[in-house]
Design a protein around this motif. Sequence first.
Motif, PDB file in Angstrom:
ATOM      1  N   ARG A  74     -17.986  18.752 -21.922  1.00 32.34           N
ATOM      2  CA  ARG A  74     -16.636  18.390 -22.344  1.00 32.34           C
ATOM      3  C   ARG A  74     -16.579  18.061 -23.841  1.00 32.34           C
ATOM      4  O   ARG A  74     -15.759  18.613 -24.574  1.00 32.34           O
ATOM      5  CB  ARG A  74     -16.162  17.177 -21.524  1.00 32.34           C
ATOM      6  CG  ARG A  74     -14.754  16.714 -21.842  1.00 32.34           C
ATOM      7  CD  ARG A  74     -14.435  15.376 -21.201  1.00 32.34           C
ATOM      8  NE  ARG A  74     -15.297  14.350 -21.793  1.00 32.34           N
ATOM      9  CZ  ARG A  74     -16.015  13.472 -21.085  1.00 32.34           C
ATOM     10  NH1 ARG A  74     -15.990  13.465 -19.769  1.00 32.34           N
ATOM     11  NH2 ARG A  74     -16.768  12.583 -21.710  1.00 32.34           N
ATOM     12  N   ASP A  75     -17.446  17.152 -24.300  1.00 32.36           N
ATOM     13  CA  ASP A  75     -17.329  16.605 -25.656  1.00 32.36           C
ATOM     14  C   ASP A  75     -17.916  17.487 -26.748  1.00 32.36           C
ATOM     15  O   ASP A  75     -17.412  17.498 -27.870  1.00 32.36           O
ATOM     16  CB  ASP A  75     -17.982  15.218 -25.723  1.00 32.36           C
ATOM     17  CG  ASP A  75     -17.315  14.217 -24.790  1.00 32.36           C
ATOM     18  OD1 ASP A  75     -16.166  14.450 -24.355  1.00 32.36           O
ATOM     19  OD2 ASP A  75     -17.966  13.193 -24.485  1.00 32.36           O
ATOM     20  N   VAL A  76     -18.961  18.229 -26.450  1.00 36.48           N
ATOM     21  CA  VAL A  76     -19.587  19.084 -27.469  1.00 36.48           C
ATOM     22  C   VAL A  76     -19.029  20.502 -27.418  1.00 36.48           C
ATOM     23  O   VAL A  76     -18.625  21.058 -28.431  1.00 36.48           O
ATOM     24  CB  VAL A  76     -21.131  19.080 -27.331  1.00 36.48           C
ATOM     25  CG1 VAL A  76     -21.761  20.066 -28.309  1.00 36.48           C
ATOM     26  CG2 VAL A  76     -21.687  17.679 -27.551  1.00 36.48           C
ATOM     27  N   LEU A  77     -18.987  21.077 -26.217  1.00 38.42           N
ATOM     28  CA  LEU A  77     -18.495  22.450 -26.089  1.00 38.42           C
ATOM     29  C   LEU A  77     -16.972  22.522 -26.068  1.00 38.42           C
ATOM     30  O   LEU A  77     -16.390  23.531 -26.452  1.00 38.42           O
ATOM     31  CB  LEU A  77     -19.053  23.112 -24.830  1.00 38.42           C
ATOM     32  CG  LEU A  77     -20.554  23.396 -24.836  1.00 38.42           C
ATOM     33  CD1 LEU A  77     -20.976  23.970 -23.491  1.00 38.42           C
ATOM     34  CD2 LEU A  77     -20.928  24.340 -25.965  1.00 38.42           C
ATOM     35  N   ALA A  81     -11.463  18.778 -19.693  1.00 43.67           N
ATOM     36  CA  ALA A  81     -11.783  17.703 -18.753  1.00 43.67           C
ATOM     37  C   ALA A  81     -11.156  17.956 -17.386  1.00 43.67           C
ATOM     38  O   ALA A  81     -11.787  17.693 -16.353  1.00 43.67           O
ATOM     39  CB  ALA A  81     -11.326  16.357 -19.310  1.00 43.67           C
ATOM     40  N   THR A  82      -9.947  18.500 -17.363  1.00 43.04           N
ATOM     41  CA  THR A  82      -9.281  18.742 -16.074  1.00 43.04           C
ATOM     42  C   THR A  82     -10.027  19.783 -15.253  1.00 43.04           C
ATOM     43  O   THR A  82     -10.100  19.664 -14.034  1.00 43.04           O
ATOM     44  CB  THR A  82      -7.819  19.195 -16.274  1.00 43.04           C
ATOM     45  OG1 THR A  82      -7.797  20.330 -17.147  1.00 43.04           O
ATOM     46  CG2 THR A  82      -6.972  18.079 -16.873  1.00 43.04           C
ATOM     47  N   LEU A  83     -10.594  20.773 -15.904  1.00 47.56           N
ATOM     48  CA  LEU A  83     -11.388  21.792 -15.202  1.00 47.56           C
ATOM     49  C   LEU A  83     -12.626  21.153 -14.580  1.00 47.56           C
ATOM     50  O   LEU A  83     -12.959  21.393 -13.421  1.00 47.56           O
ATOM     51  CB  LEU A  83     -11.791  22.913 -16.163  1.00 47.56           C
ATOM     52  CG  LEU A  83     -12.679  24.016 -15.609  1.00 47.56           C
ATOM     53  CD1 LEU A  83     -11.960  24.790 -14.513  1.00 47.56           C
ATOM     54  CD2 LEU A  83     -13.108  24.953 -16.728  1.00 47.56           C
ATOM     55  N   ARG A  86     -11.613  18.884 -11.654  1.00 45.75           N
ATOM     56  CA  ARG A  86     -11.154  19.647 -10.502  1.00 45.75           C
ATOM     57  C   ARG A  86     -12.306  20.303  -9.744  1.00 45.75           C
ATOM     58  O   ARG A  86     -12.347  20.288  -8.519  1.00 45.75           O
ATOM     59  CB  ARG A  86     -10.157  20.712 -10.950  1.00 45.75           C
ATOM     60  CG  ARG A  86      -9.491  21.478  -9.815  1.00 45.75           C
ATOM     61  CD  ARG A  86      -8.398  22.448 -10.279  1.00 45.75           C
ATOM     62  NE  ARG A  86      -7.883  22.144 -11.596  1.00 45.75           N
ATOM     63  CZ  ARG A  86      -7.919  22.990 -12.652  1.00 45.75           C
ATOM     64  NH1 ARG A  86      -8.423  24.186 -12.526  1.00 45.75           N
ATOM     65  NH2 ARG A  86      -7.430  22.626 -13.812  1.00 45.75           N
ATOM     66  N   HIS A  87     -13.260  20.899 -10.486  1.00 49.06           N
ATOM     67  CA  HIS A  87     -14.308  21.695  -9.842  1.00 49.06           C
ATOM     68  C   HIS A  87     -15.712  21.105  -9.941  1.00 49.06           C
ATOM     69  O   HIS A  87     -16.615  21.581  -9.266  1.00 49.06           O
ATOM     70  CB  HIS A  87     -14.343  23.100 -10.448  1.00 49.06           C
ATOM     71  CG  HIS A  87     -13.099  23.882 -10.226  1.00 49.06           C
ATOM     72  ND1 HIS A  87     -12.647  24.233  -8.978  1.00 49.06           N
ATOM     73  CD2 HIS A  87     -12.201  24.381 -11.108  1.00 49.06           C
ATOM     74  CE1 HIS A  87     -11.528  24.922  -9.088  1.00 49.06           C
ATOM     75  NE2 HIS A  87     -11.237  25.031 -10.372  1.00 49.06           N
ATOM     76  N   GLY A  88     -15.926  20.149 -10.829  1.00 48.05           N
ATOM     77  CA  GLY A  88     -17.283  19.694 -11.118  1.00 48.05           C
ATOM     78  C   GLY A  88     -17.928  20.651 -12.111  1.00 48.05           C
ATOM     79  O   GLY A  88     -17.326  21.649 -12.517  1.00 48.05           O
ATOM     80  N   ALA A  89     -19.146  20.342 -12.497  1.00 53.19           N
ATOM     81  CA  ALA A  89     -19.820  21.132 -13.534  1.00 53.19           C
ATOM     82  C   ALA A  89     -20.398  22.449 -13.022  1.00 53.19           C
ATOM     83  O   ALA A  89     -20.719  23.335 -13.816  1.00 53.19           O
ATOM     84  CB  ALA A  89     -20.933  20.306 -14.167  1.00 53.19           C
ATOM     85  N   ASP A  93     -15.681  29.053 -12.982  1.00 54.44           N
ATOM     86  CA  ASP A  93     -14.734  28.842 -14.080  1.00 54.44           C
ATOM     87  C   ASP A  93     -15.329  27.985 -15.192  1.00 54.44           C
ATOM     88  O   ASP A  93     -14.996  28.155 -16.369  1.00 54.44           O
ATOM     89  CB  ASP A  93     -13.444  28.195 -13.565  1.00 54.44           C
ATOM     90  CG  ASP A  93     -12.636  29.123 -12.678  1.00 54.44           C
ATOM     91  OD1 ASP A  93     -12.912  30.341 -12.646  1.00 54.44           O
ATOM     92  OD2 ASP A  93     -11.712  28.616 -12.000  1.00 54.44           O
ATOM     93  N   VAL A  94     -16.206  27.056 -14.829  1.00 58.75           N
ATOM     94  CA  VAL A  94     -16.878  26.230 -15.837  1.00 58.75           C
ATOM     95  C   VAL A  94     -17.853  27.089 -16.642  1.00 58.75           C
ATOM     96  O   VAL A  94     -17.923  26.979 -17.868  1.00 58.75           O
ATOM     97  CB  VAL A  94     -17.574  25.018 -15.190  1.00 58.75           C
ATOM     98  CG1 VAL A  94     -18.426  24.266 -16.203  1.00 58.75           C
ATOM     99  CG2 VAL A  94     -16.538  24.090 -14.559  1.00 58.75           C
TER     100      VAL A  94
END
Length: 192
Positions: A74-77, A81-83, A86-89, A93-94
């Motif tokens: 989330r913070d570097v790439l 956050a919502t993705l 919703r799905h986890g890491a 889609d992640v």
Amino acid sequence: MSAPGVAGPGGDERAGAAPAVAVDVVRTATGLGATIAVAESLTGGAVTDALVTVPGASACLRGGVVAYATDVKRDVLGVEATLLERHGAVHADVAAAMAARVRVVLGADYGVATTGVAGPDAQDGRPPGTVHVAVSGPDGTRVRSSGPADRLAGGGRPAVRAWARDAALALLLEALTAAAESGSAPTVRGLD
């Protein structure tokens, strides 16, 4: 079971030698004048290492980010956050978002990403052996996913990570080969 066109873990690679698919990736990318950026979770730097092992990789490799923790994704790439909520890491889609974002963050023509569960425990409700790899380039994003039954029979955690590395490189080679066959030069595409 191996990814299409690549040796399985412990295949015919010599210790310290790059997988054959990595050699083909570097050769094809360099021929196109294309650059590559890598975002790795599950593989922890193995994709970048495979590319760096190839002499001449500096002509195409911009760099890599090991985004093992969800907050680093989330913070570097900059994966939304919502993705992640919703799905986890561990989700296709992640993987696609990681590939697209590393491409932007590192200023490359192609971004490649890995995420998954090597085991021994499940993560985000996904069983060990779940793998998602993605490539984002000028012609769109490709994702390849694999379930646990495909991976766990072949050696557990090391086999899952090796398969993910090889699958990511094979998917990247597919995208680069398609660009080469179409005659498009990714680094000049925006000038058309």
